[in-house]
Design a protein around this motif. Structure first.
Motif, PDB file in Angstrom:
ATOM      1  N   PRO A 175       0.791  -1.240   0.000  1.00  0.00           N
ATOM      2  CA  PRO A 175       0.000   0.000   0.000  1.00  0.00           C
ATOM      3  C   PRO A 175       0.817   1.281   0.000  1.00  0.00           C
ATOM      4  N   TRP A 192      -3.628  -2.686  -8.024  1.00  0.00           N
ATOM      5  CA  TRP A 192      -3.994  -2.787  -6.615  1.00  0.00           C
ATOM      6  C   TRP A 192      -4.445  -1.442  -6.044  1.00  0.00           C
ATOM      7  N   TYR A 193      -5.428  -1.500  -5.141  1.00  0.00           N
ATOM      8  CA  TYR A 193      -5.931  -0.337  -4.394  1.00  0.00           C
ATOM      9  C   TYR A 193      -6.427   0.770  -5.333  1.00  0.00           C
ATOM     10  N   TYR A 196      -7.982   3.789  -3.822  1.00  0.00           N
ATOM     11  CA  TYR A 196      -7.203   4.565  -2.853  1.00  0.00           C
ATOM     12  C   TYR A 196      -5.915   5.149  -3.421  1.00  0.00           C
ATOM     13  N   LYS A 279      -7.942   1.623   5.675  1.00  0.00           N
ATOM     14  CA  LYS A 279      -8.827   2.319   4.741  1.00  0.00           C
ATOM     15  C   LYS A 279      -9.819   3.235   5.443  1.00  0.00           C
TER      16      LYS A 279
END
Length: 383
Positions: A175, A192-193, A196, A279
Protein backbone atom coordinates in the motif's frame (compact mmCIF):
# COMPACT_ATOMS: atom_id res chain seq x y z
CA UNK A 1 52.57 -43.40 15.19
CA UNK A 2 49.95 -43.15 12.41
CA UNK A 3 47.18 -43.31 15.02
CA UNK A 4 48.73 -40.40 16.95
CA UNK A 5 48.94 -38.26 13.79
CA UNK A 6 45.31 -39.00 12.86
CA UNK A 7 44.07 -38.10 16.34
CA UNK A 8 46.10 -34.86 16.28
CA UNK A 9 44.67 -33.85 12.91
CA UNK A 10 41.13 -34.61 14.09
CA UNK A 11 41.67 -32.52 17.24
CA UNK A 12 42.94 -29.52 15.23
CA UNK A 13 39.97 -29.72 12.84
CA UNK A 14 37.58 -29.92 15.77
CA UNK A 15 38.99 -26.76 17.34
CA UNK A 16 38.85 -24.92 14.02
CA UNK A 17 35.25 -25.86 13.33
CA UNK A 18 34.10 -24.97 16.84
CA UNK A 19 35.74 -21.53 16.82
CA UNK A 20 33.30 -18.66 17.52
CA UNK A 21 34.86 -16.69 14.64
CA UNK A 22 35.05 -19.36 11.92
CA UNK A 23 32.58 -22.22 11.72
CA UNK A 24 32.80 -25.17 9.34
CA UNK A 25 29.74 -26.45 7.54
CA UNK A 26 28.91 -29.58 5.60
CA UNK A 27 29.42 -29.55 1.86
CA UNK A 28 31.05 -26.69 -0.03
CA UNK A 29 29.68 -23.85 2.10
CA UNK A 30 31.25 -22.27 5.19
CA UNK A 31 30.45 -19.24 7.26
CA UNK A 32 32.04 -16.91 9.72
CA UNK A 33 30.95 -13.91 11.77
CA UNK A 34 32.77 -10.58 11.68
CA UNK A 35 32.36 -7.65 14.06
CA UNK A 36 29.91 -9.73 16.06
CA UNK A 37 26.90 -8.84 13.90
CA UNK A 38 27.75 -9.70 10.26
CA UNK A 39 27.24 -13.24 8.97
CA UNK A 40 29.40 -14.09 5.93
CA UNK A 41 28.63 -17.18 3.83
CA UNK A 42 31.30 -18.44 1.42
CA UNK A 43 31.51 -21.27 -1.06
CA UNK A 44 30.93 -22.37 -4.64
CA UNK A 45 27.77 -23.53 -6.33
CA UNK A 46 24.32 -23.80 -4.79
CA UNK A 47 23.52 -22.79 -1.23
CA UNK A 48 21.00 -25.50 -0.40
CA UNK A 49 21.39 -26.44 3.27
CA UNK A 50 20.77 -24.52 6.48
CA UNK A 51 24.14 -23.65 8.05
CA UNK A 52 23.20 -24.18 11.65
CA UNK A 53 25.24 -21.33 13.09
CA UNK A 54 22.83 -20.87 16.00
CA UNK A 55 24.12 -23.99 17.70
CA UNK A 56 27.72 -22.84 17.41
CA UNK A 57 27.54 -19.15 18.29
CA UNK A 58 25.41 -18.30 21.28
CA UNK A 59 23.52 -15.03 21.79
CA UNK A 60 24.38 -13.86 18.30
CA UNK A 61 22.44 -10.94 16.84
CA UNK A 62 23.11 -10.90 13.11
CA UNK A 63 22.24 -7.56 11.50
CA UNK A 64 23.89 -8.04 8.11
CA UNK A 65 24.23 -10.99 5.74
CA UNK A 66 26.97 -11.10 3.11
CA UNK A 67 27.08 -13.93 0.59
CA UNK A 68 30.48 -14.06 -1.08
CA UNK A 69 31.34 -14.55 -4.75
CA UNK A 70 31.08 -18.16 -5.88
CA UNK A 71 27.51 -18.88 -4.75
CA UNK A 72 25.31 -19.32 -7.85
CA UNK A 73 21.88 -20.21 -6.47
CA UNK A 74 20.05 -19.77 -3.15
CA UNK A 75 17.61 -22.61 -2.62
CA UNK A 76 14.55 -22.53 -0.39
CA UNK A 77 16.08 -25.41 1.55
CA UNK A 78 18.88 -23.10 2.75
CA UNK A 79 16.24 -21.63 5.09
CA UNK A 80 17.72 -18.14 5.04
CA UNK A 81 14.21 -16.88 5.80
CA UNK A 82 15.01 -17.88 9.38
CA UNK A 83 17.51 -15.04 9.59
CA UNK A 84 16.39 -11.66 10.87
CA UNK A 85 18.80 -9.19 9.31
CA UNK A 86 18.57 -5.53 8.33
CA UNK A 87 20.81 -5.72 5.27
CA UNK A 88 21.66 -8.36 2.64
CA UNK A 89 24.56 -8.18 0.15
CA UNK A 90 24.42 -10.70 -2.71
CA UNK A 91 27.29 -11.69 -5.05
CA UNK A 92 27.68 -11.11 -8.79
CA UNK A 93 27.92 -14.88 -9.30
CA UNK A 94 24.36 -15.38 -8.03
CA UNK A 95 21.95 -16.32 -10.85
CA UNK A 96 18.79 -17.44 -9.05
CA UNK A 97 16.96 -16.86 -5.75
CA UNK A 98 14.40 -19.59 -5.17
CA UNK A 99 10.90 -19.41 -3.78
CA UNK A 100 10.50 -17.85 -0.32
CA UNK A 101 14.26 -17.64 0.21
CA UNK A 102 14.14 -14.47 2.35
CA UNK A 103 10.41 -14.28 3.10
CA UNK A 104 8.94 -12.78 6.28
CA UNK A 105 12.09 -10.99 7.41
CA UNK A 106 10.44 -8.18 9.35
CA UNK A 107 13.72 -6.32 9.96
CA UNK A 108 15.08 -6.29 6.41
CA UNK A 109 15.56 -2.73 5.11
CA UNK A 110 18.08 -2.99 2.28
CA UNK A 111 19.11 -5.56 -0.35
CA UNK A 112 22.08 -5.12 -2.69
CA UNK A 113 21.64 -7.43 -5.67
CA UNK A 114 24.48 -8.83 -7.76
CA UNK A 115 24.91 -7.85 -11.42
CA UNK A 116 24.14 -11.28 -12.94
CA UNK A 117 20.95 -12.26 -11.12
CA UNK A 118 18.34 -13.62 -13.57
CA UNK A 119 15.49 -15.21 -11.62
CA UNK A 120 13.79 -14.16 -8.38
CA UNK A 121 11.34 -16.84 -7.31
CA UNK A 122 7.81 -16.70 -5.96
CA UNK A 123 7.47 -14.92 -2.60
CA UNK A 124 11.26 -14.60 -2.32
CA UNK A 125 10.96 -11.37 -0.31
CA UNK A 126 7.28 -11.59 0.62
CA UNK A 127 6.44 -10.20 4.05
CA UNK A 128 9.62 -8.12 4.38
CA UNK A 129 7.55 -5.30 5.78
CA UNK A 130 10.41 -2.85 6.41
CA UNK A 131 11.90 -3.09 2.92
CA UNK A 132 11.47 0.42 1.49
CA UNK A 133 13.26 0.35 -1.87
CA UNK A 134 14.15 -2.30 -4.46
CA UNK A 135 16.58 -1.62 -7.31
CA UNK A 136 16.89 -4.64 -9.59
CA UNK A 137 19.99 -5.09 -11.81
CA UNK A 138 19.78 -5.12 -15.62
CA UNK A 139 20.13 -8.88 -15.69
CA UNK A 140 16.87 -9.98 -14.07
CA UNK A 141 14.51 -11.56 -16.59
CA UNK A 142 11.93 -13.11 -14.28
CA UNK A 143 10.18 -11.82 -11.16
CA UNK A 144 7.92 -14.48 -9.65
CA UNK A 145 4.45 -14.44 -8.19
CA UNK A 146 4.19 -12.41 -4.94
CA UNK A 147 7.96 -11.83 -4.93
CA UNK A 148 7.58 -8.54 -3.03
CA UNK A 149 4.03 -8.99 -1.74
CA UNK A 150 3.20 -7.72 1.75
CA UNK A 151 6.23 -5.44 1.75
CA UNK A 152 4.02 -2.89 3.45
CA UNK A 153 6.58 -0.07 3.54
CA UNK A 154 7.93 -0.55 0.02
CA UNK A 155 7.86 2.91 -1.60
CA UNK A 156 9.92 2.47 -4.76
CA UNK A 157 10.85 -0.29 -7.18
CA UNK A 158 13.18 0.02 -10.16
CA UNK A 159 12.54 -2.62 -12.83
CA UNK A 160 15.41 -3.84 -15.06
CA UNK A 161 15.87 -3.40 -18.81
CA UNK A 162 16.11 -7.20 -19.13
CA UNK A 163 12.65 -8.03 -17.70
CA UNK A 164 10.73 -10.34 -20.06
CA UNK A 165 7.27 -10.12 -18.52
CA UNK A 166 5.51 -8.30 -15.67
CA UNK A 167 3.70 -10.22 -12.93
CA UNK A 168 1.04 -7.97 -11.40
CA UNK A 169 1.11 -10.09 -8.25
CA UNK A 170 4.78 -9.28 -7.64
CA UNK A 171 3.80 -6.16 -5.66
CA UNK A 172 0.50 -7.34 -4.22
CA UNK A 173 -0.35 -5.81 -0.81
CA UNK A 174 2.18 -2.97 -1.05
CA UNK A 175 0.00 0.00 0.00
CA UNK A 176 2.93 2.42 0.41
CA UNK A 177 4.26 1.91 -3.15
CA UNK A 178 4.51 5.34 -4.77
CA UNK A 179 7.15 5.06 -7.51
CA UNK A 180 7.69 2.47 -10.25
CA UNK A 181 10.63 3.08 -12.56
CA UNK A 182 9.95 0.84 -15.54
CA UNK A 183 13.24 0.50 -17.45
CA UNK A 184 12.02 -2.63 -19.24
CA UNK A 185 10.40 -3.10 -22.68
CA UNK A 186 7.13 -4.45 -21.22
CA UNK A 187 4.13 -2.57 -19.83
CA UNK A 188 3.45 -2.87 -16.09
CA UNK A 189 -0.13 -2.88 -14.84
CA UNK A 190 -0.76 -1.45 -11.37
CA UNK A 191 -4.11 -2.93 -10.41
CA UNK A 192 -3.99 -2.79 -6.61
CA UNK A 193 -5.93 -0.34 -4.39
CA UNK A 194 -7.64 1.36 -7.33
CA UNK A 195 -10.03 3.20 -4.97
CA UNK A 196 -7.20 4.56 -2.85
CA UNK A 197 -4.24 5.14 -5.20
CA UNK A 198 -4.12 7.09 -8.46
CA UNK A 199 -1.17 6.40 -10.77
CA UNK A 200 0.21 9.00 -13.14
CA UNK A 201 2.86 9.06 -15.84
CA UNK A 202 3.68 12.71 -16.17
CA UNK A 203 0.31 14.44 -15.82
CA UNK A 204 -1.71 11.61 -17.33
CA UNK A 205 -3.68 9.23 -15.12
CA UNK A 206 -3.07 5.59 -15.89
CA UNK A 207 -3.17 2.06 -14.50
CA UNK A 208 -0.31 0.92 -16.73
CA UNK A 209 3.30 2.11 -16.63
CA UNK A 210 4.57 2.03 -20.24
CA UNK A 211 8.06 0.78 -21.17
CA UNK A 212 10.81 3.23 -20.30
CA UNK A 213 8.52 5.40 -18.16
CA UNK A 214 8.20 6.23 -14.46
CA UNK A 215 4.90 6.01 -12.65
CA UNK A 216 4.06 8.10 -9.59
CA UNK A 217 1.17 7.40 -7.24
CA UNK A 218 -1.02 9.81 -5.31
CA UNK A 219 -2.81 8.37 -2.28
CA UNK A 220 -6.35 9.21 -1.27
CA UNK A 221 -6.90 11.51 1.68
CA UNK A 222 -9.02 9.72 4.31
CA UNK A 223 -10.80 11.48 7.22
CA UNK A 224 -10.11 10.55 10.85
CA UNK A 225 -12.94 10.44 13.37
CA UNK A 226 -12.03 11.19 16.99
CA UNK A 227 -14.37 10.33 19.88
CA UNK A 228 -13.06 12.14 22.97
CA UNK A 229 -15.53 10.43 25.34
CA UNK A 230 -15.97 13.43 27.64
CA UNK A 231 -12.45 14.76 27.19
CA UNK A 232 -11.09 17.77 25.33
CA UNK A 233 -8.18 18.25 22.94
CA UNK A 234 -5.18 20.19 24.21
CA UNK A 235 -3.34 20.09 20.86
CA UNK A 236 -3.88 19.39 17.20
CA UNK A 237 -5.65 16.17 16.25
CA UNK A 238 -5.10 15.46 12.53
CA UNK A 239 -8.27 15.52 10.44
CA UNK A 240 -6.96 13.33 7.63
CA UNK A 241 -4.32 10.80 6.69
CA UNK A 242 -3.07 9.55 3.34
CA UNK A 243 -3.76 5.93 2.45
CA UNK A 244 -0.63 3.86 2.87
CA UNK A 245 0.92 6.21 5.41
CA UNK A 246 1.71 5.38 9.01
CA UNK A 247 0.52 7.96 11.53
CA UNK A 248 1.30 7.97 15.24
CA UNK A 249 -1.77 8.81 17.31
CA UNK A 250 -1.24 11.92 19.48
CA UNK A 251 -1.91 11.99 23.23
CA UNK A 252 -2.95 15.65 23.37
CA UNK A 253 -6.27 15.12 25.20
CA UNK A 254 -7.38 15.54 28.79
CA UNK A 255 -10.37 14.96 31.06
CA UNK A 256 -10.71 16.30 34.57
CA UNK A 257 -10.29 13.61 37.23
CA UNK A 258 -9.10 11.01 34.72
CA UNK A 259 -5.88 9.84 33.11
CA UNK A 260 -5.70 9.18 29.38
CA UNK A 261 -4.76 5.55 28.69
CA UNK A 262 -4.68 5.68 24.90
CA UNK A 263 -6.91 5.19 21.87
CA UNK A 264 -8.96 2.22 20.79
CA UNK A 265 -10.97 1.25 17.73
CA UNK A 266 -14.67 0.53 17.81
CA UNK A 267 -13.61 -3.10 18.26
CA UNK A 268 -12.11 -2.13 21.62
CA UNK A 269 -8.56 -2.86 20.56
CA UNK A 270 -5.86 -0.47 21.85
CA UNK A 271 -4.19 1.52 19.06
CA UNK A 272 -1.00 3.58 19.01
CA UNK A 273 -0.92 4.42 15.28
CA UNK A 274 -2.77 4.29 11.99
CA UNK A 275 -1.42 1.21 10.28
CA UNK A 276 -0.13 1.16 6.71
CA UNK A 277 -3.00 0.09 4.47
CA UNK A 278 -5.84 1.17 6.78
CA UNK A 279 -8.83 2.32 4.74
CA UNK A 280 -10.61 4.13 7.55
CA UNK A 281 -9.77 5.54 10.95
CA UNK A 282 -12.10 5.94 13.92
CA UNK A 283 -10.73 6.14 17.46
CA UNK A 284 -12.12 6.33 20.98
CA UNK A 285 -10.33 7.86 23.96
CA UNK A 286 -9.78 5.50 26.90
CA UNK A 287 -10.05 7.15 30.32
CA UNK A 288 -9.18 5.89 33.80
CA UNK A 289 -9.85 7.26 37.21
CA UNK A 290 -6.38 7.18 38.68
CA UNK A 291 -4.68 8.52 41.78
CA UNK A 292 -1.48 7.95 43.75
CA UNK A 293 -1.02 9.06 47.36
CA UNK A 294 1.15 8.31 50.36
CA UNK A 295 -0.36 8.45 53.85
CA UNK A 296 1.83 5.85 55.47
CA UNK A 297 5.58 5.76 56.07
CA UNK A 298 7.46 4.24 53.13
CA UNK A 299 4.23 3.27 51.35
CA UNK A 300 2.32 4.53 48.31
CA UNK A 301 -1.21 3.52 47.35
CA UNK A 302 -2.40 3.68 43.77
CA UNK A 303 -6.13 3.48 43.07
CA UNK A 304 -7.51 3.04 39.56
CA UNK A 305 -10.82 2.31 37.87
CA UNK A 306 -11.07 1.42 34.19
CA UNK A 307 -14.65 0.19 34.22
CA UNK A 308 -15.83 3.10 32.02
CA UNK A 309 -13.06 2.63 29.46
CA UNK A 310 -13.62 1.47 25.91
CA UNK A 311 -10.66 -0.88 26.27
CA UNK A 312 -11.07 -3.39 29.07
CA UNK A 313 -7.60 -4.15 30.31
CA UNK A 314 -7.58 -7.45 32.14
CA UNK A 315 -4.26 -6.89 33.86
CA UNK A 316 -2.17 -3.89 34.78
CA UNK A 317 1.33 -3.04 35.80
CA UNK A 318 2.52 -0.05 37.77
CA UNK A 319 6.12 1.02 37.43
CA UNK A 320 7.81 3.43 39.80
CA UNK A 321 11.18 5.07 40.13
CA UNK A 322 12.97 7.79 42.07
CA UNK A 323 14.13 9.20 38.72
CA UNK A 324 11.92 11.33 36.50
CA UNK A 325 13.19 9.48 33.42
CA UNK A 326 12.05 6.21 35.08
CA UNK A 327 15.58 4.87 35.17
CA UNK A 328 16.01 1.73 37.32
CA UNK A 329 12.25 1.42 37.73
CA UNK A 330 10.51 -1.40 39.58
CA UNK A 331 7.14 -2.95 38.76
CA UNK A 332 4.04 -4.18 40.52
CA UNK A 333 1.44 -6.27 38.67
CA UNK A 334 -2.29 -6.04 39.36
CA UNK A 335 -4.54 -8.67 37.77
CA UNK A 336 -7.86 -6.83 37.84
CA UNK A 337 -9.76 -4.04 36.10
CA UNK A 338 -10.02 -1.72 39.08
CA UNK A 339 -8.89 -1.51 42.67
CA UNK A 340 -5.78 -0.67 44.69
CA UNK A 341 -2.10 -1.39 44.44
CA UNK A 342 -0.09 -0.91 47.62
CA UNK A 343 3.62 -0.40 47.10
CA UNK A 344 5.83 -0.81 50.16
CA UNK A 345 9.52 -0.46 50.86
CA UNK A 346 9.89 3.07 49.48
CA UNK A 347 12.37 5.48 50.99
CA UNK A 348 10.51 7.78 53.42
CA UNK A 349 10.55 11.46 52.49
CA UNK A 350 11.75 10.81 48.94
CA UNK A 351 9.81 11.72 45.78
CA UNK A 352 8.88 8.90 43.42
CA UNK A 353 7.36 8.84 39.94
CA UNK A 354 4.57 6.45 38.99
CA UNK A 355 3.11 5.24 35.67
CA UNK A 356 0.48 2.68 34.71
CA UNK A 357 -0.05 0.44 31.68
CA UNK A 358 -2.45 -2.34 30.77
CA UNK A 359 -2.76 -5.45 28.66
CA UNK A 360 -6.11 -6.06 26.97
CA UNK A 361 -7.98 -9.33 26.88
CA UNK A 362 -7.20 -9.99 23.22
CA UNK A 363 -3.46 -10.27 23.81
CA UNK A 364 -2.53 -13.65 25.24
CA UNK A 365 1.23 -13.46 24.79
CA UNK A 366 2.55 -13.45 28.35
CA UNK A 367 5.94 -12.25 27.13
CA UNK A 368 4.48 -9.22 25.38
CA UNK A 369 5.89 -5.94 26.66
CA UNK A 370 3.59 -3.25 27.95
CA UNK A 371 3.69 -0.68 25.18
CA UNK A 372 2.13 2.52 26.56
CA UNK A 373 2.97 3.99 29.93
CA UNK A 374 0.46 6.62 31.04
CA UNK A 375 -0.50 8.84 33.95
CA UNK A 376 2.97 9.84 35.12
CA UNK A 377 2.76 11.59 38.46
CA UNK A 378 5.13 12.31 41.32
CA UNK A 379 4.42 11.68 44.98
CA UNK A 380 6.45 12.52 48.07
CA UNK A 381 6.51 9.39 50.19
CA UNK A 382 5.29 9.85 53.76
CA UNK A 383 8.15 10.08 56.24
Amino acid sequence: MKKTIIVSIFFVLFLFCASPEVVCAAGTMTYDVIDGDTLVISGNGELKAWLNYEDKIKKLKVEKLIIKEGVTKIRTSAQLYRLSVEEIVLPNTLVEIQEGAFASNEHLENVKFGNNLKIIGNSAFSGCENLKQVILPDSVTEIGDSTFSQCYRLKKIVLPVSLISWNVYAVRDCPALRTVVNRSKVSCEMIWYSKYITWKVGKKKTRTIPPGKTGKAIAKKIPIKWHLMGGTATGKLPKYFRFGSEVKLPNCVKRKGYVFMGWSTHMYHPMTKIEIGDKKAEFYATWYKYKVKSNKTGTATLTFDGSEAKVRYTEHVIRYSASKDMKNYREKFVYKNKGKAVIKGLEPGRTYYFEISGLDEYNWDVDMEYRSWMGKCKVAVHA
